[in-house]
Design an enzyme around this catalytic site. Sequence first.
Site, short mmCIF file in Angstrom:
data_model
loop_
_atom_site.label_atom_id
_atom_site.label_comp_id
_atom_site.label_asym_id
_atom_site.label_seq_id
_atom_site.Cartn_x
_atom_site.Cartn_y
_atom_site.Cartn_z
N ASP A 137 -7.58 -12.96 -52.55
CA ASP A 137 -6.57 -11.98 -52.16
C ASP A 137 -6.74 -11.67 -50.67
O ASP A 137 -7.86 -11.41 -50.23
CB ASP A 137 -6.79 -10.70 -52.96
CG ASP A 137 -5.54 -10.25 -53.66
OD1 ASP A 137 -4.57 -9.91 -52.96
OD2 ASP A 137 -5.54 -10.23 -54.90
N ASP B 86 -1.35 -9.84 -50.30
CA ASP B 86 -1.04 -8.55 -50.89
C ASP B 86 -0.03 -7.73 -50.08
O ASP B 86 -0.18 -7.60 -48.86
CB ASP B 86 -2.36 -7.76 -50.97
CG ASP B 86 -2.21 -6.43 -51.66
OD1 ASP B 86 -2.07 -6.42 -52.89
OD2 ASP B 86 -2.23 -5.37 -50.97
N GLU C 209 2.84 -11.71 -52.24
CA GLU C 209 3.30 -10.66 -53.14
C GLU C 209 4.46 -9.96 -52.45
O GLU C 209 4.28 -9.02 -51.69
CB GLU C 209 2.19 -9.65 -53.44
CG GLU C 209 2.59 -8.70 -54.56
CD GLU C 209 2.00 -7.30 -54.44
OE1 GLU C 209 2.04 -6.57 -55.43
OE2 GLU C 209 1.54 -6.90 -53.35
N HIS D 119 -2.22 -7.75 -62.85
CA HIS D 119 -3.07 -6.56 -62.93
C HIS D 119 -2.34 -5.28 -62.57
O HIS D 119 -2.93 -4.20 -62.64
CB HIS D 119 -4.28 -6.75 -62.00
CG HIS D 119 -3.86 -6.78 -60.55
ND1 HIS D 119 -3.10 -7.82 -60.03
CD2 HIS D 119 -4.03 -5.89 -59.55
CE1 HIS D 119 -2.84 -7.55 -58.76
NE2 HIS D 119 -3.40 -6.40 -58.43
N ASP D 120 -1.09 -5.38 -62.12
CA ASP D 120 -0.32 -4.19 -61.75
C ASP D 120 0.74 -3.83 -62.78
O ASP D 120 1.51 -2.88 -62.59
CB ASP D 120 0.42 -4.42 -60.42
CG ASP D 120 -0.53 -4.51 -59.25
OD1 ASP D 120 -1.62 -3.91 -59.31
OD2 ASP D 120 -0.17 -5.19 -58.26
C1 NOJ Z 1 -0.61 -4.77 -54.64
C2 NOJ Z 1 -1.84 -4.94 -55.48
O1 NOJ Z 1 -1.60 -5.94 -56.43
C3 NOJ Z 1 -2.13 -3.60 -56.09
O2 NOJ Z 1 -3.09 -3.66 -57.10
C4 NOJ Z 1 -2.51 -2.66 -54.98
O3 NOJ Z 1 -2.63 -1.36 -55.49
C5 NOJ Z 1 -1.47 -2.64 -53.87
N1 NOJ Z 1 -0.93 -3.92 -53.55
C6 NOJ Z 1 -2.08 -2.10 -52.60
O4 NOJ Z 1 -3.00 -3.01 -52.08
#
Ligand code: NOJ
Length: 554
Positions: A98, A200, A257, A328-329
């Site tokens: 990441d 990210d 992302e 994971h989000d």
């Molecule tokens: C996206 C990440 O996947 C997430 O887990 C994170 O909280 C935010 N970006 C901030 O880095």
Amino acid sequence: MERQWWHGAIAYQIYPKSFMDSGGDGIGDLRGIIGKLDYLRDLGVNLLWLSPAYPSPLADEGYDISDYYGVDPRFGTLADMDELIAESGKRGMKVILDLVVNHCSDEHEWFQDVLRNPDSPYRDYFYIVDKRPDGKLPTNWRSHFGGSVWEPLGDTDKLYLHVFHKKQPDLNWQNPTMREEVRKNIEWWLDRGIAGFRIDAIANIGKAFPFRDYPVDGPDGLSGLDNMFDSSDGPGAYLTELRDKAFKPRGALTVGEVFVTDPEHIDEWIGPDGYFNSIFDFSGTLFGNNTGWHDKKKITAEDYKDCVFGMQEAAGENCFFSNIIENHDESRGVNYYLPDGEITDAGKKMLAGLYFMLRGIPFIYQGQELGMENAVIGSMDDVKDCASIGAYKISRDAGLSDEEAMAGVRRFSRDNARTPMQWDDTPNAGFTTGEPWLPVNPNYKKINAAAQIADEDSMLSFYKRLISLRKNAEYADTLVYGKTEPYLREQKNLFAYKRTGDKTLLIAGNFQNKPQDMRLPSAPKRVLINNYDEAAITGDTMRLSPYQFVVIEA
Ligand code: NOJ
């Protein structure tokens, strides 16, 4: 288009904190991952994405990095990381890490120096501003996690900007020296043998200047960040620089992302001259977003079809999306996409097959291959995820009761997908000998890897079949490079499409709990994948059972 190794990749996301704990402290670690590399090889994946394992206070579970050149002692050492990369390579799996550079941690040396020293050379690495003459905050922006984006800089009367958590100060991308630091770090990791990065929150680096207020859009009196980002020039110039100076010269794979759903802009991101090689297709995830988790609409099969086909069409033949049903989000895909009360093994397999055969790189999030489900969340006392705490507050501020706000948290909390990996039916699902940092889902006795390895009909075995079809020399070319053509798009709850290349494959899922007939485009040559024992074909019609999924060579 020029062929690249990653076009045919099958990726697996590891969330280190919850994958496997080798040390008994309740937190997953790199040695735990190394011990499970054979499991991943046997699954058949060939690309691993590791969520952050860098030194971090873990305020946002590692997405708050305090040292870009290390490994957090809770996760292991740099030597462990080197070993993980080498051992993965021996098993035919490349590793991407990441890259989290919209922000760092407030415990990073740069920010600490700014706190200590008014003349710090790192001051311009951040956005540090004064209050307005009337004492008001510089702008009315709401952070992604709720609340203002402004926080006092120590005990000074200055403020710093954070679009995520207050322990994640935003880095100032206008500063070329800061950008050089990012480039150096990228090169350092690539030279250690990783294949690239998942990048990210990167669209957030393109802020709109000068900073100003935007229309208030919530009862908190703040304005959502999209209002600001929509008026910015975007991050394009910085990303072009990164691509040309850091990624391209070393042939790095980049998966951004980025939440783009507007077909007109896809090319800019992942076209032949795009900033990245791939970005995730988040159209399904974003569906129904409204003012908060409490009023987010449940997605139906028809909505999901529109999302997926819209993006496949937008990608055309030049762009490669990274396809997911969860990460994971998000909540677990099976809970998100299948109707409540219909989360069966057949439905889970259908969901897996439908996204797996699309054009693009399929990403599996850890535990998805076992059909893992959402966590059991009682009250806010059980919640660890900082985003859930913000989302709960937003719902309460909007006038909802505790129970109503909790319903949103239960459905969408990021903790849902972060419960420990379910390895076997021993205590704590074999994840740790200690106390897991987040409780194991109580369904682990039923849903676990050990039981599924031994069972030909399991989810895990089904995922293995999907993966081997994608890798099968006869069909790989069609599945990687063939077109996606929606089939009988208007037929309700039938999610079907063709992949056409040197072969023609029909992929079909009966997205409902009752049978349905599907007319076949031609006499089928063979059924390549089926989540039922039978394929009820009579003449040119196939009767699909509830949640039946098939891949047919047409
Ligand atoms: C996206 C990440 O996947 C997430 O887990 C994170 O909280 C935010 N970006 C901030 O880095």
